[in-house]
Design a protein around this motif. Sequence first.
Motif, PDB file in Angstrom:
ATOM      1  N   LEU A  33      54.451  58.188  87.349  1.00 15.91           N
ATOM      2  CA  LEU A  33      54.155  58.183  85.905  1.00 15.91           C
ATOM      3  C   LEU A  33      55.203  57.388  85.145  1.00 15.91           C
ATOM      4  O   LEU A  33      54.879  56.567  84.287  1.00 15.91           O
ATOM      5  N   VAL A  34      56.461  57.641  85.474  1.00 14.87           N
ATOM      6  CA  VAL A  34      57.552  56.935  84.788  1.00 14.87           C
ATOM      7  C   VAL A  34      57.459  55.435  85.064  1.00 14.87           C
ATOM      8  O   VAL A  34      57.615  54.610  84.159  1.00 14.87           O
ATOM      9  N   PHE A  87      54.826  53.676  85.935  1.00 10.65           N
ATOM     10  CA  PHE A  87      53.668  53.116  85.246  1.00 10.65           C
ATOM     11  C   PHE A  87      53.976  52.943  83.758  1.00 10.65           C
ATOM     12  O   PHE A  87      53.649  51.922  83.155  1.00 10.65           O
ATOM     13  N   GLY A  88      54.650  53.932  83.198  1.00  6.34           N
ATOM     14  CA  GLY A  88      55.047  53.852  81.796  1.00  6.34           C
ATOM     15  C   GLY A  88      55.992  52.691  81.558  1.00  6.34           C
ATOM     16  O   GLY A  88      55.897  51.982  80.548  1.00  6.34           O
ATOM     17  N   PHE A  89      56.887  52.488  82.509  1.00  3.98           N
ATOM     18  CA  PHE A  89      57.864  51.401  82.430  1.00  3.98           C
ATOM     19  C   PHE A  89      57.164  50.042  82.301  1.00  3.98           C
ATOM     20  O   PHE A  89      57.517  49.226  81.443  1.00  3.98           O
ATOM     21  N   LYS A 104      53.877  49.606  81.583  1.00  6.21           N
ATOM     22  CA  LYS A 104      52.882  49.647  80.495  1.00  6.21           C
ATOM     23  C   LYS A 104      53.527  49.260  79.158  1.00  6.21           C
ATOM     24  O   LYS A 104      52.921  48.586  78.329  1.00  6.21           O
ATOM     25  N   ASP A 105      54.750  49.694  79.010  1.00  6.08           N
ATOM     26  CA  ASP A 105      55.513  49.383  77.813  1.00  6.08           C
ATOM     27  C   ASP A 105      55.512  47.867  77.520  1.00  6.08           C
ATOM     28  O   ASP A 105      55.447  47.448  76.371  1.00  6.08           O
TER      29      ASP A 105
END
Lengths: 433, 252
Positions: free
Chosen positions: A397-398, A400-402, A404-405
């Motif tokens: 999740l982290v 992917f968030g990294f 996606k940002d």
Amino acid sequence: MSLSLSDLPNPVNEDSPKWYIDSRQLAWQKFLESPWPSRKDEDWRFANLKKLSYENVRDSEQIVNFDYNKYVSNSISLNNGNDRLVFNNDKLLFQSNLDDELLSKGLIFKPLSRALAEDADLLKNYFMKEDPKLGSEKLFNLHQARQREGYFIYVPEGLVLKSPLEVFHWVSGEDAVIFPYTLIVTAAGSSVTVAEYLASSDDEFGLTCGVSDLIAEEDSELTYVRTQNLSEKAHSFHISNVSAHSNSNIKNFSLNLGCDWLRQESVSRLLGEKAHSEMISVNVPENNQEFDMRTMQLHEHANTSSDLLYKNALYDKSKTTFAGMIKVENEAHFTDAYQTCRNLLMSDECEANSLPGLEIKADQVKCSHGSTSNPVAEEELFYLMSRGIEEAVSRQLVTFGFVKDAVDRLKNPQLEEVVLGKLERRFKKIGLR
Amino acid sequence: MSSLEIVNLHANINGTEILKGLNLNVPQGEVHAIMGPNGSGKSTLAKVMAGHEDYEVTGGDVLLNGKSLLEMEVDERSKAGLFLAFQYPAEIPGVSNANFLRAARQARLPEGEEIDAVAFYKEIYDKMDQLGMDRKFTGRSVNEGFSGGEKKRNEVLQMMMLEPAYAVLDETDSGLDIDALKIVAEGVNAMRSQDRGFLVITHYQRLLDYIVPDHVHVLNDGQIIRSGSKDLALELEEKGYDWLKEENLVKS
């Protein structure tokens, strides 16, 4: 018959404009005369030069064994039937019919080979005007000498295209090599978004050696999104040149997932008052993949701005090199330039090199650069896990968030969905770690 | 019937002992407040219970329904029914609040079972309305760029979505203005029930005006030095912690 890269390129169509034939011949001479990059070249620091050996690469004109329908039917990314071109091994497979209204307004969106026949004079004004600035003369000349296809987009004055144009480049067959050229020009007051997808149809070795010239004239907007999903044995070399004229806005986004080795050189020239360039790249290498990325933000005019964000999430023994230069020329006062490279280290064995650089000759400029390399932050992991999410899922999740940002910076929901979809499949393949 | 028991808990950070034999029992359905001066070990207790790896437990146990939490991974503690509302919630760039909560809910489902997205959104919107949170917070990255008050509301939202057996609120009042404090307290009070216990950690009595505890405990130097009714909090507010510290010194 196989053709190595050191054999004379096949001649192009005799009807091609003379300037085009000449430019290829000149490039071929330059290719023969210029040395391959060496360890001593500053622009090739940290690069694995052993990868630059192409004895067995075949000219992909020879490889004709492919299933036409398969590529065309697999070449739909945005779901509203955008206008598109589909190439396989530098051969046009499909071209959607452009809207008559757009044609009558003067929109050009066609394969390079057709543009050479139909729009040679216009093409010549913009064709391959930029010399390489980041150390790849040899490969640039190779591209120009062997180039035979690509596409030309010309958005005439004042025309604002709402839906993105799409281009697919497939590479198929063992040792196939392609040299795609991209030329996108937005005339004054116009706007376009172009999505270009590079993918292999198999998991064989292949080489793509491409150049993209992106030119935004006054008050225009150009967004270029390039996704690379070649086989993990493939090599890719790509130069993109941005020329931003006054009040123009260029966004150059790249996503790299495939390739055993790749080199990506990205130059933005800020040429007129209030020109703005955004350079965004997301890279997710795993196994032994090596991504070598060099950038230059070249401010040549006062009151210009540029913003670069490169994000790499590295798995296994993968390696990335980011070398970014902000160069502010004498006249370029009040330059506003940012450069950030962030590396997320997903294993103990990966290697992320960052070489940020600044060269400032003007006064009163605002320039900042920074790079970070960290594993997933313990505090973030703890937070997610404290909500019952298991460690490997939290880590993903982290991560992917990294990435996606950075994708969020596209500010185009349709394209973000396409890019995020590719990233989702990527992380699914990588699996929970 | 659930239960939360902390038995003779000892914990270190970087070799320094912070918790020095802490005993506490929170029966189901009750709200217990832990008050204490700075450095008394309040936040350490919260983090040790949740399983933060910086803290080393050197003795004692924390039992949730008779099972040792200390034996469990951080995520297992949550799934066992423990919830920690953080004093300083982490920011997770690029991960939307909605996706985060979906993942947390998904983690509670048996393998192969998928969340009903429509019902999930209906539920999250209802709860956000209750907390006075704008719906745009579902799409925003977890806690990123949130104000202090928004972060705390977000903690309470998560608690409401995860419906724990026991919730530990670590200084949930810090950084809140009085209006935000009231909303957060209302959220917590709405969650109070016969089958849920709360451990409310706070430095100030103020929060306890809104979340009225059944019992108040005073933590000092890693131990509970006094327990009493909610009036103990008022007494502390009036006399300060030194009053109890001195009294404790005299006793020992």
